[in-house]
Design an enzyme around this catalytic site. Structure first.
Site, PDB file in Angstrom:
ATOM      1  CG  ASP A   1     -61.137 -75.976 -16.399  1.00 10.33           C
ATOM      2  OD1 ASP A   1     -61.843 -76.116 -17.419  1.00 10.33           O
ATOM      3  OD2 ASP A   1     -60.403 -76.880 -15.960  1.00 10.33           O
TER       4      ASP A   1
ATOM      5  CG  LEU B   1     -61.641 -54.216 -12.479  1.00 14.94           C
ATOM      6  CD1 LEU B   1     -61.892 -54.896 -11.134  1.00 14.94           C
ATOM      7  CD2 LEU B   1     -62.250 -55.102 -13.584  1.00 14.94           C
TER       8      LEU B   1
ATOM      9  CG  HIS C   1     -69.650 -72.210 -22.475  1.00 20.12           C
ATOM     10  ND1 HIS C   1     -68.442 -72.414 -21.841  1.00 20.12           N
ATOM     11  CD2 HIS C   1     -69.719 -73.164 -23.454  1.00 20.12           C
ATOM     12  CE1 HIS C   1     -67.811 -73.428 -22.408  1.00 20.12           C
ATOM     13  NE2 HIS C   1     -68.566 -73.896 -23.389  1.00 20.12           N
TER      14      HIS C   1
END
Length: 223
Positions: free
Chosen positions: A12, A123, A29
């Site tokens: 956020d 991962l 973003h």
């Protein structure tokens, strides 16, 4: 002392970071994407097995059209610019959420990510797109109902997007202390961490501090 295997993050603060720096929202973003790549590398170096990030919620469709379009375009931008770096780090990309109802170009980008990283295993980066926990739970109930089974606690959890996976650490950046409809079926015993830092300001050192604190917390799991 325990070591986390799975970490979830509500990323956020991209919009507020852009406004703070007099930049367009899309720049926030994109900077957030750079932060994600850094955190992915840090997670891998700290033997985290899975990182689950909230990229676009079911509620985000209610934002202004220009921002929704920018976020959809960011998916394709990420594939074009960052996929090779992700692959070079041995990261497998998976996705959760109502992907079927995403725009066509976004779905094509998602398919490319899945196909080109499916053999990697250092991962697992799970990206939540068009995801909301209420949708997740209703979807699980519908799957069970359509199969003719009786809903039980076990088969309900098994049919949610992450199944029986438990989240060890839940992080939210940006200063708000709420869960925002993210992974509610999987965070019953997660350790929660909230930071005032906006997501584009969050860095590897911040992440490692959280990992250190996690290791000294006592987890009783209701016992």
């Amino acid at each position: 002392m325990s070591h986390p295997k799975t970490v979830a993050i509500v990323m956020d603060g991209n919009r507020r970071w852009a406004k703070k720096n007099n930049l367009p929202t899309a720049s926030g973003h994109r900077k957030g994407m750079e932060t994600l790549i850094d955190i992915v590398k840090t997670a891998k170096n700290n033997s985290i097995k899975r990182l689950v990030v909230y990229a676009f919620s079911t509620e985000n469709w209610n934002r202004e059209n220009f921002e929704v379009n920018a976020l959809m375009n960011l998916i394709n931008f990420g594939v074009d610019v960052k996929l090779e770096e992700i692959k070079a780090n041995g990261v497998k990309l998976t996705f959760i959420g109502d992907i079927e109802n995403m725009p066509k170009k976004a779905k094509e980008a998602i398919s490319k990510c899945i196909d080109e990283t499916k053999g990697l295993n250092e991962l697992d980066l799970t990206i939540a797109l068009n995801y909301g926990s209420i949708w997740d739970m209703v979807n699980a109930a519908n799957i069970i109902n359509d199969s003719g089974q009786k809903i039980t606690q076990k088969n309900f959890i098994q049919n949610t997007q992450l199944g029986e996976l438990d989240i060890d650490i839940f992080i939210r950046t940006g200063g708000d202390m709420r869960l925002s409809n993210f992974l509610l079926p999987n965070i019953g015993y997660s350790e929660l961490f909230f930071t005032e830092k906006l997501w584009p300001e969050f860095n590897s050192e911040d992440f490692q501090e959280i990992l250190k604190e996690f290791e000294v917390r006592i987890r009783r799991f209701g016992k």
